[in-house]
Design a protein around this motif. Sequence first.
Motif, mmCIF file in Angstrom:
data_model
loop_
_atom_site.group_PDB
_atom_site.id
_atom_site.type_symbol
_atom_site.label_atom_id
_atom_site.label_comp_id
_atom_site.label_asym_id
_atom_site.label_seq_id
_atom_site.Cartn_x
_atom_site.Cartn_y
_atom_site.Cartn_z
ATOM 1 N N MET A 1 45.982 37.350 40.135
ATOM 2 C CA MET A 1 45.335 38.161 41.176
ATOM 3 C C MET A 1 45.663 37.644 42.565
ATOM 4 O O MET A 1 45.677 36.449 42.785
ATOM 5 C CB MET A 1 43.821 38.095 40.960
ATOM 6 N N THR A 2 45.933 38.556 43.461
ATOM 7 C CA THR A 2 46.252 38.138 44.828
ATOM 8 C C THR A 2 44.963 37.933 45.614
ATOM 9 O O THR A 2 44.141 38.833 45.695
ATOM 10 C CB THR A 2 47.107 39.210 45.535
ATOM 11 N N SER A 3 44.795 36.734 46.160
ATOM 12 C CA SER A 3 43.605 36.471 46.981
ATOM 13 C C SER A 3 43.968 36.616 48.443
ATOM 14 O O SER A 3 45.066 36.239 48.848
ATOM 15 C CB SER A 3 43.100 35.052 46.759
ATOM 16 N N TYR B 1 48.782 41.008 52.928
ATOM 17 C CA TYR B 1 48.939 41.158 51.476
ATOM 18 C C TYR B 1 50.406 41.069 51.067
ATOM 19 O O TYR B 1 51.294 41.577 51.754
ATOM 20 C CB TYR B 1 48.399 42.529 51.049
ATOM 21 N N PHE C 1 52.466 41.183 47.093
ATOM 22 C CA PHE C 1 52.367 41.131 45.631
ATOM 23 C C PHE C 1 53.540 40.318 45.110
ATOM 24 O O PHE C 1 54.673 40.789 45.050
ATOM 25 C CB PHE C 1 52.397 42.551 45.060
ATOM 26 N N ASP D 1 53.336 38.231 42.189
ATOM 27 C CA ASP D 1 53.071 37.717 40.835
ATOM 28 C C ASP D 1 54.323 37.604 39.972
ATOM 29 O O ASP D 1 54.392 36.754 39.093
ATOM 30 C CB ASP D 1 52.061 38.616 40.107
ATOM 31 N N PHE E 1 42.517 44.388 47.731
ATOM 32 C CA PHE E 1 43.569 43.613 47.059
ATOM 33 C C PHE E 1 43.548 43.862 45.554
ATOM 34 O O PHE E 1 44.591 43.920 44.904
ATOM 35 C CB PHE E 1 43.397 42.111 47.340
ATOM 36 N N ARG F 1 45.227 47.133 45.079
ATOM 37 C CA ARG F 1 46.682 47.039 45.317
ATOM 38 C C ARG F 1 47.386 46.317 44.173
ATOM 39 O O ARG F 1 48.480 46.709 43.764
ATOM 40 C CB ARG F 1 46.956 46.311 46.637
ATOM 41 N N ASP F 2 46.772 45.260 43.672
ATOM 42 C CA ASP F 2 47.380 44.533 42.547
ATOM 43 C C ASP F 2 47.515 45.445 41.332
ATOM 44 O O ASP F 2 48.566 45.469 40.676
ATOM 45 C CB ASP F 2 46.526 43.315 42.163
ATOM 46 N N SER G 1 50.238 47.893 41.855
ATOM 47 C CA SER G 1 51.567 47.272 41.918
ATOM 48 C C SER G 1 52.084 46.817 40.552
ATOM 49 O O SER G 1 53.297 46.716 40.352
ATOM 50 C CB SER G 1 51.531 46.038 42.829
ATOM 51 N N GLU G 2 51.179 46.517 39.635
ATOM 52 C CA GLU G 2 51.594 45.967 38.345
ATOM 53 C C GLU G 2 52.473 46.942 37.564
ATOM 54 O O GLU G 2 52.177 48.123 37.489
ATOM 55 C CB GLU G 2 50.366 45.649 37.473
ATOM 56 N N ARG H 1 40.751 43.212 32.718
ATOM 57 C CA ARG H 1 40.533 42.843 34.127
ATOM 58 C C ARG H 1 39.194 43.389 34.632
ATOM 59 O O ARG H 1 38.536 42.769 35.467
ATOM 60 C CB ARG H 1 41.661 43.385 35.004
#
Length: 488
Positions: free
Chosen positions: A1-3, A132, A134, A136, A173, A176-177, A180-181, A194
């Motif tokens: 996860m993006t913090s 932000y 992404f 990952d 976020f 968005r995550d 984006s996945e 999740r």
Amino acid sequence: MTSPISISFVETDLDQMREREGKIAVFATEDGKIDASARRANRLTKGAVARLLDSEKWGKVKEGEGVAMSFPTGLLATALMVVKLPRRPSIELARKTGATLAKFKGDEALLVGAGNLTRIDEISLGLALRAYAFTDHKTETETEAGAATIMCSKPEEVAAAAKPAMALAEGVFFTRDLVSEPANVLTTNDFAARLAAMQEIGLEVEILEEDELGKLGMGALLGVGQGSDAPSKVVVMQWNGGGDEAPLALVGKGVVFDTGGISLKPAAGMEDMTMDMGGAGVVSGVMRALALRKAKANVVGLVGLVENMPGPNAQRPGDVVKSMKGDTIEVINTDAEGRLVLADVMWYAQDRFKPAAMVDLATLTGAIIIGLGHENAGVFSNDDGFCDAFLKAAATEGEGAWRMPLGAGYDKMLKSNVADMKNIGGRPAGSITAAQFLQRFVKDDTPWIHLDIAGVASVKSDTVLAPKGATGWGVLALDRLVRDRYEG
Ligand code: BES
Ligand code: ZN
Ligand code: ZN
């Protein structure tokens, strides 16, 4: 996860101006008025700030934007930016200023001399949202993004004011995550897991599996997922922060990948259909933000998670399915699947929760992109007052939203020869007939808004508050709607 990057608020310490590495930002008004931080930066740089403010260039700088000087004499910092900002900026301008700071900051640490500026919380939100990225699935170990430190008067007060803003940034976020996945990572199982993990922040989360959905009669939703190995699911997230009043229901289309099914989409651009769970992503992000900021409202979020695949067991064009409501649907085109998913989840939401109002979000039609491009989501509603409240919230948050019509003439286009309706209305008014289809699953006394976010959920160029890609469009507007209309 993006913090979100770490942002801290501290008492102004002018000696930091000289000693800090990384980047430094100070503020000046249109007519060149500066505070103590900017004055110190000016002195240390032997008048560079003053020369900028006297220059023709400064006149051309827009509010919320700035001029950066690289490796300034007298500072350890790699760059100093002077940002043009009035003492009392609007919310929109404050956020744009934050975005300017985020772009200037890059991966380095940033020190901001904000003095007694107002709306530092909004500047921080803009900074957090625009920073932000992404990453990952990037294996190159990138350097951890440096933190931002904001020097200001009354830092505790500013930090308290910024807390809900940071909850919002986390919600955005999260959305968005999810958007984006890729679909091999964000399967229906992974998505549901999740969401289940959000029980840790106080949400009540239930996952309804296929057998349960079958018992409920959700033949429309199940038909869409039957061509995929991924199990279809409905996830229910409840936030009960209010009294005993009926909740607001948020319903999201969560097609984790849309190949079109047997009505297969062309190859070019099909990879974009990883974002076809955008509606479910926004619902999830809003629920996260509400829980993190402990909203004083009752909101229930429901998402229909399915994968639309061709295969030996896939739904065929011409199939007739029965919805939970009881109405039958002739599936003319298996690529018009989002409405089939939403029909059952929306009916379930009303049947179970008797919501005070309902908003559904979906990357529903390509036609809305033809109509409105990437600037505005399409807004459809059966209730002028509710719709106006949403449009106002969206305008305040700078999220484009444009109301579209509904009407009996459009509804007629859904007439089927073999079932109660068909799932497409033909080429004309494609977004409107999709909305008409959904309205057939809205009870007459439920105030309802349908948001077609196909054009705004993910975009190919940067926006003010997001780098290109997933935007999180709608999280801010819906949070604002909850604050304005349901939190007293
Ligand atoms: N997921 C698509 C809509 C979409 C298109 C979202 C582009 C984002 C970007 C939806 O399921 C779909 O395929 N809709 C069809 C409907 C048609 C078959 C009536 C469309 O818009 O072409
Ligand atoms: Zn489709
Ligand atoms: Zn779709």
